[in-house]
Design an enzyme around this catalytic site. Structure first.
Site: not given
Length: 500
Positions: A66, A295-296, A30-31
């Protein structure tokens, strides 16, 4: 009888039948950035996935936020097709619209074809909250479900364990995801293939490391690339919002965030090693694909922004992607452009299924290291306002309907706004490496960067490009923001004759 059933299932889903369909394990962080060294702490990921497989150096997401990005990952669709616009329920995040679409994810396709499917960790940001049906609701496609309720945290969370909400105040979430995954692997056999998706919270805010990892990177500071903490005058107005540059007293906080993110990832790196060991111990590793991605991306101080995502720059849209498996070349890098919408059709194809033509992504070609490629990739973001994140002490609370993510600890520098809404064409070939972005604001603001010659996106060349080139990019982007299906989304126009 079992063989007959498998053949029937294969035919029902237009599968290319195999004697032993491979297992597939996906780790979705995540991130996690790649531009700012976000993969540096991942020694086990490099050793057990990168060195044993392929590292993709041009991997991007369809949206630098997200929930929309995760919806694209699951569905293989662009944002404008799955209509999860942002992280809010009103913006489509686990809304009724999405819940209709999630009956057609790669998980449902694999489960219907005979796979045992497992999910643990963060799903979509608004999953499990009261407004979207609560934690008793299990998304379709998962044989075993351990979904995090709400957004990423490390402690004080609720997990929906197959529809039963379980609150945990003091167990570190990444370690719980690891334990659940190891228990699942212990119960798998070669007779039935499985899909396992692990979605730990790291390195998402609040960037909380496991106690055993606190202080490991105490001497590390954030990357000071040439675009770090500089004032800009040729980008979207949000980036020039004061203070610019950031005051000197804020920089130590950026350094703390940077090293805390790295430290929070160490538990993920340990989890990867434990999963690989469990697969090997149970004689499952040789027939298993492992996919590692995020996700990014993330920015920390670039262009005088504080720390967040939601921007069109390389820090926010580039993500790690490493894949190993039976048919993946070992210890190589691959420059072919890849989007996260490609993962759904890739997973389907690896499982012996024929991906539907309605998907916007395409399966990754693991056989080719051909440098003669070209791809036009769409990145979309729909800015948020009126989400209650403008602190009352900030001087622009009067405009809270249009602004978001404005906090005193950021010196009230907002990280988002309604007109931080953009579409970008990320264009990569053996001769071209450019980005063209158009904002939905009163100025119709546009940006363009030559990434090969300007990797830190310091110079907006939109006014220096040939009119014919600008016209082509504008026309191509206008076609892509409404495209449906890979055959239409890949290359709706011919390439320009003049490259500039």
């Amino acid at each position: 009888m079992l063989n007959y059933l498998l053949i029937t299932l294969c035919l029902a889903h237009v599968a290319v039948c195999q004697d032993h369909n491979p297992n597939i394990v996906v780790i979705l962080t995540d991130d996690q950035d790649v531009v700012l060294g976000g993969m540096n702490p991942m020694k086990n990921v490099h050793r057990f996935i990168g060195n044993e497989g392929t590292t993709f150096t041009n991997s991007f997401v369809t949206s630098p936020i997200c929930c929309p990005s995760r919806a694209s990952f699951l569905s293989g669709l662009h944002v404008h097709n799955h209509m999860t616009w942002n992280n809010s329920v009103s913006g489509g995040c686990y809304s009724r619209t999405w819940r209709k679409l999630e009956t057609r994810t790669f998980a449902t396709a694999l489960k219907d074809s005979g796979y045992n499917t497992f999910y643990a960790g963060k799903y979509l940001n608004e999953y499990g909250v009261h407004a979207t049906g609560g934690p008793e609701q299990i998304p379709p496609g998962w044989s075993e479900w351990h979904g995090l309720v709400g957004n990423s945290v490390y402690y004080n969370y609720t997990i929906s364990n197959n529809g039963v909400p379980t609150y945990s105040p003091d167990l570190y979430l990444t370690d719980i995801i690891r334990d659940l995954s190891l228990n699942f692997i212990e119960n798998q056999t070669e007779s039935q293939p499985f899909l396992m998706v692990l979605a730990p919270p790291a390195p998402h805010q609040p960037f909380t490391p496991a106690p055993r990892h606190q202080g490991v990177f105490s001497n590390v500071t954030t990357v000071r690339h040439p675009n770090f903490n500089i004032a800009v005058n040729d980008k979207h107005w949000l980036l020039s919002m004061p203070p610019a540059p950031l005051p000197a007293e804020m920089i130590p906080d950026l350094d703390k965030v940077y090293r805390s993110r790295w430290e929070s990832l160490l538990a993920v790196d340990e989890m990867v090693a434990d999963v690989v060991e469990a697969l090997d111990s149970n004689s499952l590793l040789t027939n298993t694909y492992l996919i590692y991605t995020s996700d990014n991306g993330y920015h920390i101080g670039q262009f005088s922004q504080v720390y967040d995502k939601r921007q069109p720059y390389e820090t926010d849209i580039r993500v790690p992607l490493l894949i190993r498996g039976p048919k993946v070349q070992k210890n190589v890098t691959n420059d072919q452009p890849v989007l996260n919408i490609d993962l759904a059709p890739t997973i389907m194809e690896l499982a012996g299924l024929l991906p539907p033509k309605s998907l916007d992504g395409k399966p990754i070609n693991f056989d080719s290291l051909n440098k003669d490629f070209e791809r036009n990739m769409l990145v979309e973001y729909y800015g948020e306002g009126r989400d209650g994140t403008v602190d009352p002490s900030c001087p622009w609370k009067y405009d809270s309907d249009n602004l978001a993510q404005c906090y005193p600890e950021y010196d009230c520098k907002c990280q988002d706004s309604k007109n931080n809404t953009f579409a970008c064409l990320r264009h990569i070939s053996n001769r071209i490496n450019k980005k063209y972005c158009s904002f939905a604001d009163s100025e119709n603001f546009t940006e363009m960067y030559d990434i090969d010659n300007d990797p830190y996106e310091l110079t907006n060349i939109i006014d220096k490009e040939l009119p014919s080139v600008k016209h082509w990019y504008k026309l191509m982007l206008s076609q892509m923001i409404t495209c449906k299906g890979y055959s239409n989304c890949d290359n709706p126009l011919q390439q320009p004759r003049i490259y500039g």
